[in-house]
Design an enzyme around this catalytic site. Structure first.
Site, PDB file in Angstrom:
ATOM      1  N   ASN A 172      71.115  28.201  44.591  1.00 34.87           N
ATOM      2  CA  ASN A 172      71.801  28.162  43.299  1.00 34.87           C
ATOM      3  C   ASN A 172      72.989  27.220  43.476  1.00 34.87           C
ATOM      4  OD1 ASN A 172      73.191  28.548  40.946  1.00 34.87           O
ATOM      5  ND2 ASN A 172      73.706  30.710  41.323  1.00 34.87           N
ATOM      6  N   LYS A 193      74.999  26.148  41.317  1.00 31.31           N
ATOM      7  CA  LYS A 193      76.101  26.394  40.381  1.00 31.31           C
ATOM      8  C   LYS A 193      76.552  25.048  39.790  1.00 31.31           C
ATOM      9  CE  LYS A 193      76.987  30.528  42.991  1.00 31.31           C
ATOM     10  NZ  LYS A 193      77.903  31.542  43.469  1.00 31.31           N
ATOM     11  N   HIS A 223      73.170  36.013  36.356  1.00 32.93           N
ATOM     12  CA  HIS A 223      74.038  35.868  37.530  1.00 32.93           C
ATOM     13  C   HIS A 223      75.399  36.513  37.222  1.00 32.93           C
ATOM     14  CE1 HIS A 223      76.510  34.085  40.658  1.00 32.93           C
ATOM     15  NE2 HIS A 223      75.379  33.872  41.308  1.00 32.93           N
ATOM     16  N   GLU A 272      78.271  35.536  37.715  1.00 30.40           N
ATOM     17  CA  GLU A 272      79.253  34.618  37.114  1.00 30.40           C
ATOM     18  C   GLU A 272      79.009  34.476  35.616  1.00 30.40           C
ATOM     19  OE1 GLU A 272      78.555  31.468  39.917  1.00 30.40           O
ATOM     20  OE2 GLU A 272      79.434  32.723  41.480  1.00 30.40           O
ATOM     21  N   GLU A 330      72.893  40.642  44.441  1.00 31.63           N
ATOM     22  CA  GLU A 330      74.045  39.847  44.879  1.00 31.63           C
ATOM     23  C   GLU A 330      75.326  40.649  44.657  1.00 31.63           C
ATOM     24  OE1 GLU A 330      73.045  35.364  44.701  1.00 31.63           O
ATOM     25  OE2 GLU A 330      73.801  35.962  42.758  1.00 31.63           O
ATOM     26  N   GLY A 387      80.550  33.908  47.604  1.00 33.60           N
ATOM     27  CA  GLY A 387      81.557  32.872  47.838  1.00 33.60           C
ATOM     28  C   GLY A 387      82.765  33.335  48.634  1.00 33.60           C
ATOM     29  N   SER A 401      77.169  34.949  50.354  1.00 32.45           N
ATOM     30  CA  SER A 401      77.581  34.442  51.678  1.00 32.45           C
ATOM     31  C   SER A 401      76.456  34.518  52.703  1.00 32.45           C
ATOM     32  CB  SER A 401      78.846  35.163  52.167  1.00 32.45           C
ATOM     33  OG  SER A 401      79.921  34.917  51.281  1.00 32.45           O
ATOM     34  N   GLY A 460      76.700  28.430  48.317  1.00 41.79           N
ATOM     35  CA  GLY A 460      77.345  27.365  49.094  1.00 41.79           C
ATOM     36  C   GLY A 460      76.441  26.719  50.137  1.00 41.79           C
TER      37      GLY A 460
HETATM   38  P1  13P Z   1      77.307  32.105  48.000  1.00 42.58           P
HETATM   39  O1  13P Z   1      76.078  31.945  48.877  1.00 42.58           O
HETATM   40  O2  13P Z   1      78.112  30.843  47.901  1.00 42.58           O
HETATM   41  O3  13P Z   1      78.111  33.296  48.381  1.00 42.58           O
HETATM   42  O4  13P Z   1      76.766  32.371  46.505  1.00 42.58           O
HETATM   43  C1  13P Z   1      75.770  33.315  46.312  1.00 42.58           C
HETATM   44  C2  13P Z   1      75.312  33.212  44.907  1.00 42.58           C
HETATM   45  O5  13P Z   1      76.036  33.517  43.988  1.00 42.58           O
HETATM   46  C3  13P Z   1      73.956  32.695  44.679  1.00 42.58           C
HETATM   47  O6  13P Z   1      73.562  32.892  43.368  1.00 42.58           O
END
Ligand code: 13P
Length: 251
Positions: A10, A12, A96, A98, A168, A174, A214, A236
């Protein structure tokens, strides 16, 4: 049969079109395991080129990170499922945290989007997961199962088996603070048991449940060896070809 192994990135709001396409090229030109489905979740404007780049390569998919829940209309700035379908997109990341946190998406709205994907033969990657506060209160399992119930509870047996679930935990996204393999396994098993009793055991066993938060090149292997962790939704670490490849090869 058991659930398909999936590693989905992802991105983002990251990567220019050119940078994104070269990342995809580096990954798909590498030696990839034949039993892992690799998905790139790119920004909307990259999708068409990304799809053309991967073509019909087996076990490679392109995902949108969102879609609108209505078919069409006066929704300035939004993208419909039909538009995604028209360029061959097969996956959409739905709900998600977010999107829930910054754009006010509720379990009900996310459920409508899941249904819209399924009605259009697109696979939703349905995200769930609790905040730190809920984790610390010890109510994380019931919270996540309730999310599932609210968003997916009305699906038929035929529909649910086409959904990919991504657990998640918000506190892990993150932050560099990954859930331990045991913490991931606990909740993934609870999700599978819930699916088993709401639908049936064989359907539950075939649904891929991904871990996200993460997850990186170093810890993917210990997470993926857990029996109910079928892969990862990677933020990430999906932005760097070398790291993403290590994760893909972590089974
Ligand atoms: P990270 O791997 O950066 O923690 O993000 C996870 C995520 O939100 C994937 O959708």
């Amino acid at each position: 049969m058991s659930a398909k192994k999936i590693v989905a990135g992802n991105w983002k709001m990251n990567k220019t079109l050119n940078d994104g396409l070269s990342l995809i090229s580096s990954v798909i030109e590498s030696d990839l395991p034949s039993d892992v489905l690799v998905i790139f979740g790119t920004p909307y404007i990259h999708l068409n080129e990304a799809k053309k780049l991967v073509g019909n390569k087996p076990n490679i998919g392109i995902a949108a990170q969102n879609c609108h829940h209505e078919d069409k209309g006066a929704y300035t700035g939004e993208i419909s499922i039909e538009m995604l379908k028209s360029i061959g997109i097969e996956f959409v990341i739905v709900g998600h945290s977010e999107r829930r946190q910054y754009f006010g998406e509720t379990d009900q709205l996310v459920g409508i989007k899941v249904k819209k994907c399924l009605d259009n033969a697109i696979t939703p990657i349905y995200c769930c997961g609790e905040s730190l506060e809920i984790r610390e209160s010890g109510n994380h399992i019931s919270f996540v199962l309730n999310q599932l119930q609210e968003s997916l509870g009305d699906l038929s047996n035929d529909e649910i088996q086409k959904v990919v679930i991504a657990y998640e935990p918000i506190w892990a996204i993150g932050t560099g603070k990954t859930a331990s393999p045991e913490e991931a396994q606990e909740i993934h098993a609870a999700i599978r048991n819930h699916l088993s009793s709401s639908f049936n055991p064989s359907i539950a066993n075939n649904i891929s449940i991904l871990y996200g938060g993460s997850c990186n090149a170093k810890n993917a292997n210990t997470l993926f060896t857990k029996p109910d962790v079928d892969g990862g939704l990677i933020g990430g670490a999906s932005l760097i070809a070398e790291d993403f490849l290590k994760i893909i090869n972590s089974y």
